[in-house]
Design a protein around this motif. Structure first.
Motif, PDB file in Angstrom:
ATOM      1  N   LEU A  93      30.801  86.620 100.544  1.00  0.00           N
ATOM      2  CA  LEU A  93      31.294  86.210 101.846  1.00  0.00           C
ATOM      3  C   LEU A  93      30.365  85.147 102.394  1.00  0.00           C
ATOM      4  O   LEU A  93      29.148  85.318 102.426  1.00  0.00           O
ATOM      5  N   MET A  94      30.942  84.047 102.805  1.00  0.00           N
ATOM      6  CA  MET A  94      30.131  82.947 103.302  1.00  0.00           C
ATOM      7  C   MET A  94      29.655  83.235 104.713  1.00  0.00           C
ATOM      8  O   MET A  94      30.411  83.750 105.542  1.00  0.00           O
ATOM      9  N   ALA A  95      28.428  82.883 104.969  1.00  0.00           N
ATOM     10  CA  ALA A  95      27.881  83.072 106.300  1.00  0.00           C
ATOM     11  C   ALA A  95      28.401  81.994 107.244  1.00  0.00           C
ATOM     12  O   ALA A  95      28.532  82.218 108.431  1.00  0.00           O
ATOM     13  N   ALA A  96      28.722  80.811 106.685  1.00  0.00           N
ATOM     14  CA  ALA A  96      29.220  79.721 107.505  1.00  0.00           C
ATOM     15  C   ALA A  96      30.739  79.658 107.386  1.00  0.00           C
ATOM     16  O   ALA A  96      31.296  79.887 106.314  1.00  0.00           O
ATOM     17  N   ILE A  97      31.397  79.356 108.478  1.00  0.00           N
ATOM     18  CA  ILE A  97      32.841  79.221 108.458  1.00  0.00           C
ATOM     19  C   ILE A  97      33.205  77.831 108.965  1.00  0.00           C
ATOM     20  O   ILE A  97      32.423  77.177 109.658  1.00  0.00           O
ATOM     21  N   GLU A  98      34.390  77.387 108.608  1.00  0.00           N
ATOM     22  CA  GLU A  98      34.859  76.089 109.061  1.00  0.00           C
ATOM     23  C   GLU A  98      35.312  76.207 110.505  1.00  0.00           C
ATOM     24  O   GLU A  98      36.087  77.086 110.849  1.00  0.00           O
ATOM     25  N   PRO A  99      34.832  75.324 111.365  1.00  0.00           N
ATOM     26  CA  PRO A  99      35.215  75.393 112.774  1.00  0.00           C
ATOM     27  C   PRO A  99      36.670  74.974 112.971  1.00  0.00           C
ATOM     28  O   PRO A  99      37.228  74.216 112.186  1.00  0.00           O
ATOM     29  N   THR A 100      37.280  75.469 114.025  1.00  0.00           N
ATOM     30  CA  THR A 100      38.664  75.139 114.321  1.00  0.00           C
ATOM     31  C   THR A 100      38.799  74.259 115.554  1.00  0.00           C
ATOM     32  O   THR A 100      39.893  73.799 115.850  1.00  0.00           O
ATOM     33  N   SER A 101      37.714  74.020 116.238  1.00  0.00           N
ATOM     34  CA  SER A 101      37.778  73.153 117.420  1.00  0.00           C
ATOM     35  C   SER A 101      36.543  72.258 117.462  1.00  0.00           C
ATOM     36  O   SER A 101      35.489  72.595 116.937  1.00  0.00           O
ATOM     37  N   VAL A 102      36.718  71.117 118.115  1.00  0.00           N
ATOM     38  CA  VAL A 102      35.597  70.181 118.245  1.00  0.00           C
ATOM     39  C   VAL A 102      34.509  70.772 119.133  1.00  0.00           C
ATOM     40  O   VAL A 102      33.322  70.573 118.891  1.00  0.00           O
ATOM     41  N   LYS A 103      34.905  71.541 120.122  1.00  0.00           N
ATOM     42  CA  LYS A 103      33.930  72.151 121.036  1.00  0.00           C
ATOM     43  C   LYS A 103      32.948  73.041 120.271  1.00  0.00           C
ATOM     44  O   LYS A 103      31.739  72.986 120.482  1.00  0.00           O
ATOM     45  N   ALA A 104      33.470  73.861 119.361  1.00  0.00           N
ATOM     46  CA  ALA A 104      32.599  74.716 118.549  1.00  0.00           C
ATOM     47  C   ALA A 104      31.756  73.882 117.589  1.00  0.00           C
ATOM     48  O   ALA A 104      30.611  74.217 117.284  1.00  0.00           O
ATOM     49  N   THR A 105      32.311  72.785 117.124  1.00  0.00           N
ATOM     50  CA  THR A 105      31.622  71.939 116.152  1.00  0.00           C
ATOM     51  C   THR A 105      30.426  71.228 116.761  1.00  0.00           C
ATOM     52  O   THR A 105      29.401  71.058 116.112  1.00  0.00           O
ATOM     53  N   LEU A 106      30.555  70.795 118.001  1.00  0.00           N
ATOM     54  CA  LEU A 106      29.487  70.046 118.643  1.00  0.00           C
ATOM     55  C   LEU A 106      28.230  70.884 118.863  1.00  0.00           C
ATOM     56  O   LEU A 106      27.161  70.342 119.123  1.00  0.00           O
ATOM     57  N   GLN A 107      28.332  72.205 118.731  1.00  0.00           N
ATOM     58  CA  GLN A 107      27.180  73.085 118.900  1.00  0.00           C
ATOM     59  C   GLN A 107      26.335  73.179 117.637  1.00  0.00           C
ATOM     60  O   GLN A 107      25.196  73.617 117.677  1.00  0.00           O
ATOM     61  N   ASP A 108      26.888  72.771 116.490  1.00  0.00           N
ATOM     62  CA  ASP A 108      26.194  72.895 115.206  1.00  0.00           C
ATOM     63  C   ASP A 108      25.735  71.520 114.733  1.00  0.00           C
ATOM     64  O   ASP A 108      26.536  70.584 114.605  1.00  0.00           O
TER      65      ASP A 108
END
Length: 142
Positions: A29-44
Motif C-alpha cells: 500500500l502506497m503511503a502517498a496518494i494522487e491528489p484530486t484537487s489543486v488545493k490539496a496539491t499546493l500543500q505538498d
C-alpha cells in the motif's frame, strides 16, 4: 478440470502461471496518494514542484500564446491532472502534473478550425526501417 474425493476443484491446465509456480507478488500500500484537487496539491512541495516544472516546460516550448479574447467569446477552461510514476519495486519515481484544456467545450468553427496532434511512436519508425532493409531499399534515394 478434475475433482478429487473432497469435491475440491484442481487446476490441471498445462499453462504455467505465476501462482502455480509459487510466485506471489506482495501488495504494498502506497503511503502517498494522487491528489484530486489543486488545493490539496499546493500543500505538498513535491506536487508543487511538479506543477512548476510543467508550467516552465510549457513556456519553454512556446506551447501557448497569451491573446485578448474577441467580444462575445469565453476562454476554454483547464484543469490539473496528477499521477505518480512508480519504479518496478513500487517506490515513487516521479510526481507528474499535467495541465489539460477542457476541449470538450470547444465548438468547431467557433473556437477552433481544426485540431491536430501528430504522433509517431519510435516502434513505427523502426518497423518502416526494417521493412525498407528487408526489401533492399536502404540505398535508394528519391
Amino acid at each position: 478440470m478434475n475433482t478429487n474425493v473432497d469435491n475440491v476443484v484442481q487446476n490441471v491446465h498445462p499453462m504455467q502461471a505465476r501462482a502455480k509456480s509459487g510466485i506471489h507478488k506482495l501488495k504494498i500500500l502506497m503511503a502517498a496518494i494522487e491528489p484530486t484537487s489543486v488545493k490539496a496539491t499546493l500543500q505538498d512541495s513535491c506536487w508543487l514542484a511538479a506543477m512548476k516544472d510543467k508550467l516552465q516546460a510549457l513556456q519553454r516550448n512556446n506551447t501557448w500564446t497569451l491573446v485578448h479574447l474577441p467580444a462575445g467569446r469565453f476562454p476554454i477552461g483547464c484543469k490539473w491532472v496528477f499521477c505518480l510514476k512508480e519504479n518496478t519495486d513500487d517506490t515513487i519515481a516521479k510526481h507528474k502534473a499535467r495541465l489539460v484544456s477542457m476541449g470538450f467545450h470547444q465548438q468547431s468553427g467557433f473556437d477552433c478550425n481544426a485540431t491536430f496532434s501528430p504522433l509517431v511512436k519510435p516502434i513505427t519508425i523502426q518497423v518502416v526501417f526494417n521493412y525498407c532493409f528487408v526489401q533492399g531499399l536502404e540505398n535508394t534515394t528519391t
